[in-house]
Design a protein around this motif. Sequence first.
Motif, PDB file in Angstrom:
ATOM      1  N   VAL A 192       0.833  -1.198   0.000  1.00  0.00           N
ATOM      2  CA  VAL A 192       0.000   0.000   0.000  1.00  0.00           C
ATOM      3  C   VAL A 192       0.871   1.253   0.000  1.00  0.00           C
ATOM      4  N   GLN A 195       2.184   1.718  -3.442  1.00  0.00           N
ATOM      5  CA  GLN A 195       1.161   2.218  -4.368  1.00  0.00           C
ATOM      6  C   GLN A 195       0.971   3.718  -4.168  1.00  0.00           C
ATOM      7  N   ARG A 196       1.058   4.160  -2.929  1.00  0.00           N
ATOM      8  CA  ARG A 196       0.957   5.596  -2.670  1.00  0.00           C
ATOM      9  C   ARG A 196       2.146   6.329  -3.274  1.00  0.00           C
ATOM     10  N   ARG A 199       1.682   6.747  -6.856  1.00  0.00           N
ATOM     11  CA  ARG A 199       0.716   7.805  -7.143  1.00  0.00           C
ATOM     12  C   ARG A 199       1.376   9.183  -7.044  1.00  0.00           C
ATOM     13  N   SER A 200       2.217   9.368  -6.030  1.00  0.00           N
ATOM     14  CA  SER A 200       2.845  10.698  -5.954  1.00  0.00           C
ATOM     15  C   SER A 200       3.827  10.885  -7.099  1.00  0.00           C
TER      16      SER A 200
END
Lengths: 448, 305, 341
Positions: A192, A195-196, A199-200
């Motif tokens: 997780v 994945q963050r 995204r950034s």
Amino acid sequence: MNGPFNSGKPVVPEPSPQSAGASPRARKPKEPLPFGKTKQAREAEKVLNHIVDDFDDNPKAMDYFYDLFRRVYCRGETIAPDGPLIGTTCIQAPEELIYAMGATPVRLCNGSYHYDQIGAEFMPSKSCSLVKATLGMLTSDDPVPRVGKLDLVVNPTTCDQKKKASAMMQDMGHAVFDLELPNVKESEASRVYWQRSVRSFAEEIRKVTGKKLTRKNLKAALARTQRAEKAFRVLDGFRKASPSIFLGKDAFLVVNAYFFDNLDNWCEAVERLNDELKIRYDNAVRAAQKKAPRIVFTGSPPIFPNLKLPLLIERAGGVVVSDETCSANRMLYDMTAVDEWLVNDMVDSLADKYLKPCTCPIFTKNDDRRRRLLELVKKFEADGIVYQAFAGCQVYEMEQRSVAKTLDENGIPMLYVETDYSPDDEGQLSTRIEAFLESIKTRKRMRQ
Amino acid sequence: MRSERSAKGDRSGGMNEANEATAMSGMSFGRGPTVKTLALRMGAEPLGAKDETLTDSSVQILANDGARSSAPLVNMGDASRAKIEIQNYGFYNAAVTRKAVHGRFLDVQIAQAELLKGAMAHGGHSDHDPKLFKPTMDDKAPFELIREHGPDEKLWTTIRSGEKASFLVRSYGAPVAGARVTFVSQEGWRKVVETDANGRAEFTLIRDYFPDWADFNRRHSGVFLVWAKKETPEAGVYGGQDYAATRYQASLSGRYYPSPADYESYGYGVGIVVFVTAFAGLSIWLFRQRRRKCFKEIVFNEKLA
Amino acid sequence: MKSSLDGMAPNWRQRLTLPRGMRDAINGVDFNRFRFWLQIFFFVLLVYGGFTGLNLGNNLPTFSCGYNQNGRPGVCYLLPLQHQLAMPTKALLGYASLTILSGLFIFFLWFIVLNKGWCGFVCPLGTVQDWITDLRVKMGARFTRYSQASFETLSWIKYVLLALMIVIPLGIGAGYFSHDLGAPYCMICPARLIIPTLALNFDQLVLDFSSPGKIVMTTLGAITTGLFLAGSFVKKRFWCFFCPMSAFHYLLSKPAFFRLIKDGDKCTRCGDCYTVCDLQIKEIADDVKNPQIMMDDCIVCLKCVAACPEQGALKATFAGRTVFESTEEGFIKRMEKGTRA
Ligand code: SF4
Ligand code: SF4
Ligand code: SF4
């Protein structure tokens, strides 16, 4: 059992006489030499000539790649990027996102001894050649491959040396984005977290290109890398042929070209190569001796022009049939599966592809790497493994023990080689490799 | 008003019937024959009917496959009872007949009962032949009263107040038009109609069960009583007495239950579903919005372009 | 796709099974589409099949809802099971035990054929959830995942429901509870409200005010249905995660013919299978030791097999024979279709 193969004395590179004094000169040449005369061009030319001329019967379709490297590395031609150019220092940076938002990725990991020497200024003496060479390249005015001006450098936080290189690159005037990679990849939390991070990262690229990530452009980007991965897998499949129809030095060259080549041109060239290999396969054309020991290459990544070790193996009559390195197999082998073709799901799936199958030694555990090696040996009917660790690459050096143990348990011989980009140890290495290959042949004969 | 004499088979003894489980659980527990007990009663209203005795009589039973049998009507003190074993699934007709000459009339009184060896929808024998779902009729009976079955009535019967119940009056298999049919609910509401050309009479079972909510029982059953009468010019001799005309009277009783409309609400049911869906949906949406703030979750726009 | 030198290391087992061309066709199939149509077929069969007079009995291991009186071609076993268990305790220990055992046995025979494939391919409620998911995708909303911790906690619910589904009817039979709590799971099962409704029978949508027990149970039913609708919009196969049938299946799954098998050696732990798994089953990617990889939440939808790029790492077998396995070619074909769409 594996005594003779992995207990080789660590090869401590001789401090190169020029490394300290020569770099400032190289960095600020008073009067720029014509490109072909520069050190890096001559270094590249020498290796390329060796790859092309000292082996018989290279596939015709390889000419594209030989020519590409000649143009880029020896003549200093530029491959024009589409949109902003984003440098990556590791395969962990999801290039699909870069393509989707209209930029072009270029992998900055460098294999040049010349840049290694320049970069030595930044790092402690016993550091990884790759990191030094990358820094050396980034600091020079006339880098090769001629990547042009970088709009952003993405630096995934992998090993300590790469992490620390981040600030140095920033000092050189590059815009650097640290892509946060977890140290543990098994846990759901790390997934997780990653994945963050991804995204950034996507947000960061959006700032550079000013384009939004949409379902359409991300799908298109996925389709492009999918084509590359497919072409790579087909190529990889041909390397299963025994006797071999394709040599490892060419395979490394092909995948190294992926670092900087135009994606579509690269795909076309590999597809042409695959067509030719299919014909070769059907006509049982061999690229190596029938009994040539089949080697799986693992460890620190060979990057042109530093194809020293694979070339030594294949000069000595072995064939590198597969590899577990981030400059080849690991970069293109894994493919993304998407369940729902929505942006959010695609980005998460991409993130998974970059994290979960990764066998990079910077993670806490290396079970996957060991299992992968066993599977590669089985799948490619390999006879042994050559493990390269760049002197100063602690993580690969530290994993040597556990990998050796696993391979030993499975009766797979391994040669552990600690080396760097300097050509000085070639003679000594070639002796060790010949001995290793000879022992494999003996084993094979004994078994029959 | 003169008192109507009627006889009926009563099932209100509930407990002595073997089919009590079927309504509850949908399982047919009884393997083997089902035993039904019929009681003979007489009265003008279901609640007011009194036990009646009849000597030297028997119950005639017609099975849905046409088989005929009979069971003795046993006198126990002031009451007559018959025990009837049913082997196969389906509807059976039971009838007790009493004849007597009064004046110039022969009175033929037939107390009828519909018996069922049933099975519930689920968990039971849904593979039965639909022929079994039909009421059993007797083409040889001079006079009979038959309850018509609804389209969903299979091997179970649930008649609910608020619904329509319809009856056929037949004589030797032919419909009897113009017969007077009287319907009386448990609480004594009554209605009289004449059969149409098809021998049909239809009634709406009006609601007559009004307990407090706390006492409400959805399985409360009321007994209805229905009888049909018809005079015919049939003349003859019965028991040595002449008669110039015949008065037929057939009676039938049955049970009905409260209408689901009394205790079931679509409004509340669907309302809760909609409310919970909307509430949960909103919560999820808010949760997602909040996450975006607190973790600065980056979310991409799904729109093309 | 050009050859990747198939058959270079032929697998003896493969030679024993289907001819190569057929196998390739199966392994390369556009799996999600195939499954979509198969689910429609079973949906129609199980929700409307009864209108044709079809009757498959009362022991089906899937939600062929018994309250869909006319449409169902057979009854979900949970309904008769709960009724049977609610028989008076004395009967239960006597003749009724045979009824229960024979019912269980027929249920088991049905079940072992498809294993939890009943869930992945047949269950109409599962199919409805997949359609709701499709709707969400059409609307461009993303799905939700449980955190690992919630996953582990919530995972128990189905066992709790299974236990209640057995204990409450036994209690009714023993006289502890009112018959108004009869078939307790059915009362809270969203399928009771949804499946008959889809067959245009709206009887189950009511709230029953006739007694406190009925009020509670029908209210719970309406609440779970609301949660089901909202939940399955954001979470793939929302209900399956809590489904006692799923728990029941898992407890009986050892001897099943249809199986999900993993060859850990071939697995790169790329997580592709995990990414596509509707039930968020982490082991499917991470466990490389256990070849019997069907976990308790798994619905054997085989999406993971279709999404695995490694030749033979995941496969579905029937009585030991491979019927569908992961292949590189199949994977590429399916994902290319995705990027092209
Ligand atoms: S787990 Fe899902 S698919 Fe299986 S029976 Fe339950 S609701 Fe149906
Ligand atoms: S998709 Fe296949 S290779 Fe990847 S983790 Fe799952 S089983 Fe392993
Ligand atoms: S593990 Fe595979 S078969 Fe099981 S639910 Fe997940 S995707 Fe479906």
